[in-house]
Design a protein around this motif. Structure first.
Motif, PDB file in Angstrom:
ATOM      1  N   ILE A   8      76.676 -41.659 -28.337  1.00  0.00           N
ATOM      2  CA  ILE A   8      77.458 -40.432 -28.579  1.00  0.00           C
ATOM      3  C   ILE A   8      77.162 -39.414 -27.481  1.00  0.00           C
ATOM      4  CG2 ILE A   8      77.727 -38.445 -30.130  1.00  0.00           C
ATOM      5  CD1 ILE A   8      77.342 -40.486 -32.469  1.00  0.00           C
ATOM      6  N   ILE A   9      75.885 -39.242 -27.133  1.00  0.00           N
ATOM      7  CA  ILE A   9      75.503 -38.311 -26.063  1.00  0.00           C
ATOM      8  C   ILE A   9      76.198 -38.688 -24.760  1.00  0.00           C
ATOM      9  CG2 ILE A   9      73.575 -37.581 -24.593  1.00  0.00           C
ATOM     10  CD1 ILE A   9      71.803 -37.837 -27.178  1.00  0.00           C
ATOM     11  N   LYS A  11      78.964 -40.173 -24.435  1.00  0.00           N
ATOM     12  CA  LYS A  11      80.411 -40.197 -24.653  1.00  0.00           C
ATOM     13  C   LYS A  11      80.978 -41.609 -24.657  1.00  0.00           C
ATOM     14  CE  LYS A  11      80.639 -35.586 -24.437  1.00  0.00           C
ATOM     15  NZ  LYS A  11      79.308 -35.064 -24.385  1.00  0.00           N
ATOM     16  N   ALA A  15      83.032 -38.547 -30.876  1.00  0.00           N
ATOM     17  CA  ALA A  15      82.445 -37.719 -31.936  1.00  0.00           C
ATOM     18  C   ALA A  15      83.175 -36.386 -31.960  1.00  0.00           C
ATOM     19  CB  ALA A  15      80.959 -37.503 -31.682  1.00  0.00           C
ATOM     20  N   ASP A  16      83.205 -35.775 -33.125  1.00  0.00           N
ATOM     21  CA  ASP A  16      83.797 -34.445 -33.291  1.00  0.00           C
ATOM     22  C   ASP A  16      82.695 -33.428 -32.992  1.00  0.00           C
ATOM     23  OD1 ASP A  16      85.205 -32.186 -33.947  1.00  0.00           O
ATOM     24  OD2 ASP A  16      85.737 -32.861 -35.973  1.00  0.00           O
ATOM     25  N   ILE A  17      82.546 -33.089 -31.716  1.00  0.00           N
ATOM     26  CA  ILE A  17      81.457 -32.229 -31.239  1.00  0.00           C
ATOM     27  C   ILE A  17      81.767 -30.774 -31.574  1.00  0.00           C
ATOM     28  CG2 ILE A  17      80.229 -31.411 -29.180  1.00  0.00           C
ATOM     29  CD1 ILE A  17      80.785 -34.260 -28.004  1.00  0.00           C
ATOM     30  N   GLU A  20      77.573 -28.117 -27.795  1.00  0.00           N
ATOM     31  CA  GLU A  20      76.882 -28.898 -26.781  1.00  0.00           C
ATOM     32  C   GLU A  20      76.264 -27.965 -25.759  1.00  0.00           C
ATOM     33  OE1 GLU A  20      77.458 -32.804 -23.923  1.00  0.00           O
ATOM     34  OE2 GLU A  20      79.248 -31.902 -24.814  1.00  0.00           O
ATOM     35  N   LEU A  25      73.116 -31.672 -28.719  1.00  0.00           N
ATOM     36  CA  LEU A  25      74.475 -32.022 -29.105  1.00  0.00           C
ATOM     37  C   LEU A  25      74.574 -31.920 -30.621  1.00  0.00           C
ATOM     38  CD1 LEU A  25      77.151 -33.164 -27.858  1.00  0.00           C
ATOM     39  CD2 LEU A  25      76.361 -35.405 -28.639  1.00  0.00           C
ATOM     40  N   PHE A  27      77.396 -32.535 -33.857  1.00  0.00           N
ATOM     41  CA  PHE A  27      78.695 -33.122 -34.165  1.00  0.00           C
ATOM     42  C   PHE A  27      78.811 -33.380 -35.659  1.00  0.00           C
ATOM     43  CE2 PHE A  27      75.625 -36.265 -32.857  1.00  0.00           C
ATOM     44  CZ  PHE A  27      75.702 -37.252 -33.808  1.00  0.00           C
ATOM     45  N   LYS A  28      80.063 -33.466 -36.116  1.00  0.00           N
ATOM     46  CA  LYS A  28      80.322 -33.717 -37.534  1.00  0.00           C
ATOM     47  C   LYS A  28      79.965 -35.161 -37.885  1.00  0.00           C
ATOM     48  CE  LYS A  28      83.985 -30.295 -38.041  1.00  0.00           C
ATOM     49  NZ  LYS A  28      85.405 -30.077 -38.391  1.00  0.00           N
ATOM     50  N   LYS A  43      69.131 -34.193 -26.658  1.00  0.00           N
ATOM     51  CA  LYS A  43      69.693 -35.142 -25.701  1.00  0.00           C
ATOM     52  C   LYS A  43      68.614 -36.013 -25.060  1.00  0.00           C
ATOM     53  CE  LYS A  43      74.025 -32.939 -24.466  1.00  0.00           C
ATOM     54  NZ  LYS A  43      74.811 -32.386 -23.346  1.00  0.00           N
TER      55      LYS A  43
END
Length: 83
Positions: A8-9, A11, A15-17, A20, A25, A27-28, A43
């Motif tokens: 996720i970090i 990308k 993810a719904d960030i 950041e 980071l 996210f939902k 991170k």
């Protein structure tokens, strides 16, 4: 071996960030257990709590708490009784 969080970090996984920075980071959660369920992660990899080094990670942990407070206010779930 990459974790879901490192993917996720980087990308590699969408993810719904909601926040950041250079170090954090947020996210939902894709499977929320509450109306507002946000994951806040560093991170850098810290595999377990016992790997936290006070002098090395104290600034990062403080930043994560600040981010949690900001997100709570942004999503209207902060306890504003003391403000």
């Amino acid at each position: 071996m990459p974790t879901i969080f490192s993917k996720i970090i980087n990308k590699e996984i969408p993810a719904d960030i909601v926040f950041e920075s250079e170090n954090i980071l947020a996210f939902k959660d894709i499977n929320p257990k509450a109306p507002v369920h946000i994951l806040i992660i560093p991170k850098i990899e810290i595999p377990k709590v016992t790997d936290i080094k006070g002098s090395e990670h104290s600034t990062l942990l403080g930043e994560m708490i600040d981010v949690a407070n900001k997100i709570a206010k942004d999503f209207g779930i902060a306890d504003d009784a003391s403000d």
